[in-house]
Design a protein around this motif. Structure first.
Motif, mmCIF file in Angstrom:
data_model
loop_
_atom_site.group_PDB
_atom_site.id
_atom_site.type_symbol
_atom_site.label_atom_id
_atom_site.label_comp_id
_atom_site.label_asym_id
_atom_site.label_seq_id
_atom_site.Cartn_x
_atom_site.Cartn_y
_atom_site.Cartn_z
ATOM 1 N N PRO A 393 27.717 39.303 9.941
ATOM 2 C CA PRO A 393 27.227 38.281 10.865
ATOM 3 C C PRO A 393 25.790 37.851 10.571
ATOM 4 C CG PRO A 393 28.396 39.997 12.055
ATOM 5 C CD PRO A 393 28.245 40.481 10.647
ATOM 6 N N ARG A 394 24.964 38.803 10.109
ATOM 7 C CA ARG A 394 23.569 38.459 9.846
ATOM 8 C C ARG A 394 23.411 37.583 8.628
ATOM 9 N NH1 ARG A 394 18.977 39.625 11.853
ATOM 10 N NH2 ARG A 394 19.907 41.044 13.358
ATOM 11 N N TYR A 395 24.301 37.686 7.660
ATOM 12 C CA TYR A 395 24.204 36.884 6.439
ATOM 13 C C TYR A 395 25.429 35.988 6.276
ATOM 14 C CZ TYR A 395 20.529 40.243 5.486
ATOM 15 O OH TYR A 395 19.404 41.023 5.580
ATOM 16 N N ALA A 396 26.008 35.562 7.403
ATOM 17 C CA ALA A 396 27.204 34.724 7.360
ATOM 18 C C ALA A 396 26.922 33.379 6.692
ATOM 19 C CB ALA A 396 27.728 34.498 8.777
ATOM 20 N N GLY A 397 25.730 32.828 6.914
ATOM 21 C CA GLY A 397 25.389 31.549 6.287
ATOM 22 C C GLY A 397 25.345 31.649 4.777
ATOM 23 N N LEU A 398 24.787 32.742 4.259
ATOM 24 C CA LEU A 398 24.706 32.934 2.809
ATOM 25 C C LEU A 398 26.091 33.089 2.193
ATOM 26 C CD1 LEU A 398 23.130 33.491 0.189
ATOM 27 C CD2 LEU A 398 23.067 35.903 0.861
ATOM 28 N N ILE A 399 26.939 33.923 2.800
ATOM 29 C CA ILE A 399 28.278 34.127 2.241
ATOM 30 C C ILE A 399 29.095 32.843 2.328
ATOM 31 C CG2 ILE A 399 30.388 35.487 2.431
ATOM 32 C CD1 ILE A 399 28.734 37.728 3.644
ATOM 33 N N MET A 400 28.964 32.117 3.434
ATOM 34 C CA MET A 400 29.675 30.843 3.534
ATOM 35 C C MET A 400 29.155 29.850 2.510
ATOM 36 S SD MET A 400 32.198 29.697 5.192
ATOM 37 C CE MET A 400 32.977 28.320 4.359
ATOM 38 N N ALA A 401 27.872 29.912 2.200
ATOM 39 C CA ALA A 401 27.312 29.038 1.171
ATOM 40 C C ALA A 401 27.938 29.333 -0.190
ATOM 41 C CB ALA A 401 25.791 29.209 1.111
ATOM 42 N N LEU A 402 28.165 30.609 -0.486
ATOM 43 C CA LEU A 402 28.815 30.960 -1.742
ATOM 44 C C LEU A 402 30.237 30.408 -1.784
ATOM 45 C CD1 LEU A 402 27.644 34.678 -2.093
ATOM 46 C CD2 LEU A 402 26.692 32.655 -3.227
ATOM 47 N N LEU A 403 30.950 30.494 -0.653
ATOM 48 C CA LEU A 403 32.297 29.923 -0.600
ATOM 49 C C LEU A 403 32.260 28.409 -0.769
ATOM 50 C CD1 LEU A 403 34.078 31.863 2.303
ATOM 51 C CD2 LEU A 403 34.021 32.387 -0.121
ATOM 52 N N ASN A 404 31.321 27.762 -0.093
ATOM 53 C CA ASN A 404 31.212 26.308 -0.213
ATOM 54 C C ASN A 404 30.868 25.883 -1.633
ATOM 55 O OD1 ASN A 404 31.784 25.797 2.479
ATOM 56 N ND2 ASN A 404 29.649 25.924 3.109
ATOM 57 N N SER A 405 30.026 26.659 -2.304
ATOM 58 C CA SER A 405 29.642 26.314 -3.673
ATOM 59 C C SER A 405 30.832 26.410 -4.615
ATOM 60 C CB SER A 405 28.507 27.229 -4.155
ATOM 61 O OG SER A 405 27.329 27.011 -3.399
ATOM 62 N N THR A 406 31.592 27.501 -4.512
ATOM 63 C CA THR A 406 32.780 27.619 -5.363
ATOM 64 C C THR A 406 33.784 26.518 -5.031
ATOM 65 O OG1 THR A 406 33.749 29.205 -3.804
ATOM 66 C CG2 THR A 406 32.512 30.095 -5.668
ATOM 67 N N GLY A 407 33.918 26.217 -3.748
ATOM 68 C CA GLY A 407 34.822 25.140 -3.363
ATOM 69 C C GLY A 407 34.386 23.795 -3.900
ATOM 70 N N ASN A 408 33.074 23.548 -3.909
ATOM 71 C CA ASN A 408 32.581 22.272 -4.413
ATOM 72 C C ASN A 408 32.778 22.151 -5.923
ATOM 73 O OD1 ASN A 408 31.370 20.076 -2.915
ATOM 74 N ND2 ASN A 408 29.684 20.210 -4.377
ATOM 75 N N VAL A 409 32.645 23.279 -6.634
ATOM 76 C CA VAL A 409 32.908 23.267 -8.069
ATOM 77 C C VAL A 409 34.373 22.937 -8.336
ATOM 78 C CG1 VAL A 409 32.997 24.694 -10.148
ATOM 79 C CG2 VAL A 409 31.018 24.815 -8.640
ATOM 80 N N THR A 410 35.261 23.486 -7.527
ATOM 81 C CA THR A 410 36.676 23.173 -7.714
ATOM 82 C C THR A 410 36.951 21.698 -7.448
ATOM 83 O OG1 THR A 410 37.284 23.685 -5.410
ATOM 84 C CG2 THR A 410 37.344 25.490 -6.996
ATOM 85 N N ALA A 411 36.202 21.093 -6.507
ATOM 86 C CA ALA A 411 36.376 19.664 -6.243
ATOM 87 C C ALA A 411 36.039 18.849 -7.484
ATOM 88 C CB ALA A 411 35.508 19.233 -5.066
ATOM 89 N N LEU A 412 34.925 19.188 -8.139
ATOM 90 C CA LEU A 412 34.569 18.504 -9.380
ATOM 91 C C LEU A 412 35.588 18.772 -10.480
ATOM 92 C CD1 LEU A 412 30.707 19.142 -9.465
ATOM 93 C CD2 LEU A 412 31.815 16.917 -9.343
ATOM 94 N N PHE A 413 35.982 20.034 -10.602
ATOM 95 C CA PHE A 413 36.881 20.438 -11.673
ATOM 96 C C PHE A 413 38.262 19.808 -11.507
ATOM 97 C CE2 PHE A 413 39.650 23.776 -13.675
ATOM 98 C CZ PHE A 413 39.258 23.512 -14.975
ATOM 99 N N SER A 414 38.788 19.829 -10.279
ATOM 100 C CA SER A 414 40.117 19.268 -10.051
ATOM 101 C C SER A 414 40.128 17.766 -10.264
ATOM 102 C CB SER A 414 40.588 19.592 -8.624
ATOM 103 O OG SER A 414 39.751 18.966 -7.657
#
Length: 480
Positions: A393-414
């Motif tokens: 919970p204390r670092y939820a923003g950071l972990i979600m940022a990592l998920l968003n970054s990988t997701g955004n890379v897949t958007a470019l890649f796909s």
């Protein structure tokens, strides 16, 4: 005025007010993104009927494009692709720093700045477009940077405001805002189809109004709210896991080594990569398949937008409530809930993807499959996307940022994978696209079943120095 608002708003549960304002804060940036795509699609239509190699019967009925827009701009496909990708690059630049800032300094300012920046860029987009490519590229980059601030800071705020028993429904409501924004952006573009600049102005102004309301009513922590009742504040503080407001920030260190060596985090990144690759491919390329291969009418392809923009958010909210109910009633542990819902959702999507090319020229069948798959994807959004808060919970923003970054890379890649298809009207080439999506779901989902977790990790509250200086050891008195 402030006394009146305090008397009025104290009767509204503040955690729900913050939740729905975050929902609106996610709607607006995706509306900005959708109206941009709709403006671009008026200039570049998929494979012409006379050049199509598809054996499906011709059912294309194109709407009249925006004449003023089409006559003003004569860009090639590569240039349009660069302008589109500028937003994704901006998102990647700001996303991880946004998660860090939201975790350590509060998500209110980060989220507000993100929507404000994106809305200002949207207002300027139509103006700068007529001044050349470079101003438009910069504006799209700034818009992407603003959007990158939004989608990580929301999880930091949810960790602060949502009791553990309401976590999945909070995530479901907030994440559904992005899907609804996709549908509303399409509707707005259709309403102003003869005035292409108007949707940019409407969403930009909506963003400014939202910013004013957000900054006036919302705070980063419930303890900072002037409108919250003592009973609600105590309820939130007593029902949160992994949050200790009394720890000063200077005694906490960002546990990057622990995060990047965490097996639950890596398994979460893997399953999210596969899901996002499918999600963005279906969102961005489904209409291309419908036009180039199935050669459907615009009226039927509009159902694809309806599936993503309205069926998906309904499913996301619904399954968020279901998930909380199952966990709160102890029918499932939180870990089992995240694993079963996430992996099952991906496997059902993988099975459904195989039926799309097998359906042949049956446009109604393909569209129906897309509607069903959109509903199934809502299960993933409401449960797996709550997992960053489960882990830390204390670092939820950071972990979600990592998920968003990988997701955004897949958007470019796909997007690039589909754009390099030699003959987009040849269903055989599309088999490669579908099998690639199915393969990623089948390979990257099982690790989450084995390594995933729904429990707070040990590094959520890292070791820290004592707040008070240590007393010196007693020196023995030899005279005694």
């Amino acid at each position: 005025m402030s006394d009146f608002l305090r008397k009025c708003c104290v009767h509204v549960p503040q955690r729900f007010l913050v939740c729905w304002l975050m929902f609106a804060g996610c709607v607006i940036p995706i509306m900005d993104r959708q109206i941009y795509f709709q403006a671009m699609r008026t200039m570049y239509v998929a494979t012409p009927t006379e050049q199509s190699k598809s054996e499906c019967p011709v059912m294309i009925k194109r709407r009249k494009p925006y004449d003023s827009f089409q006559n003003r701009f004569h860009w090639d496909v590569n240039l349009v692709r660069a302008i589109t990708q500028a937003s994704y690059i901006g998102f990647l630049i700001s996303n991880v720093p946004a998660g860090y800032l939201a975790d350590h300094y509060g998500g209110r300012g980060v989220l507000g700045a993100g929507v404000l920046m994106g809305s200002m860029a949207t207002l300027m987009l139509a103006i700068f477009a007529v001044h050349g490519v470079v101003p438009l590229l910069i504006t799209r980059l700034v818009q992407g940077i603003g959007q990158g601030l939004v989608f990580s800071s929301t999880h930091s705020l949810i960790a602060q405001w949502a009791p553990t028993s309401e976590r999945a429904r909070f995530v479901g409501i907030v994440r559904s805002g992005g899907s609804l924004g996709w549908g509303l952006g399409y509707v707005l573009s259709f309403m102003f189809k003869d005035k292409w600049k108007m949707p940019f102005y409407v969403t930009g102004v909506l963003g400014l109004i939202w910013f004013f309301v957000w900054y006036h009513f919302c705070k980063s922590k419930p303890s900072q709210s002037a409108y919250i009742k003592d009973t609600e504040l105590q309820y939130i503080l007593d029902n949160r896991e992994g949050m200790a407001d009394q720890i000063p920030k200077r005694y906490l260190q960002l546990p990057l080594k622990a995060v990047f060596s965490s097996r639950p985090v890596w398994s979460l990144l893997f399953i999210n990569w596969a899901f996002c690759y499918v999600h963005y491919t279906m969102t961005n390329q489904a209409k291309w398949y419908a036009v180039s291969v199935l050669r459907l009418t615009d009226d039927l392809t509009d159902v694809l937008v309806f599936a993503h923009g309205f069926v998906l958010p309904i499913s996301t909210i619904f399954w968020g409530f279901v998930s909380d109910y199952l966990v709160n009633q102890e029918y499932m542990t939180r870990t089992v809930n995240r694993k079963v819902f996430g992996v099952t959702s991906n496997m059902m999507v993988a099975l459904g993807l195989l039926f799309i090319p097998l359906a042949g020229c049956s446009g109604i069948t393909v569209v129906s499959i897309h509607v069903i798959l959109s509903y199934i994807r809502g299960i993933f959004f409401s449960t797996v996307y709550a997992n960053p808060i489960d882990l830390s919970p204390r670092y939820a923003g950071l972990i979600m940022a990592l998920l968003n970054s990988t997701g955004n890379v897949t958007a470019l890649f796909s997007r690039e994978m589909v754009s390099v298809i030699d003959e987009p009207s040849d269903v055989f080439n599309w088999w490669f696209v579908f099998l690639l999506m199915v393969g990623q779901l089948a390979i990257m989902s099982p690790p989450y079943l084995c390594l995933g977790s729904g429990e707070v990790q040990h590094w959520n509250l890292p070791a820290r120095r004592s707040v008070y200086p240590q007393a010196p050891e007693a020196v023995p008195d030899n005279n005694m």
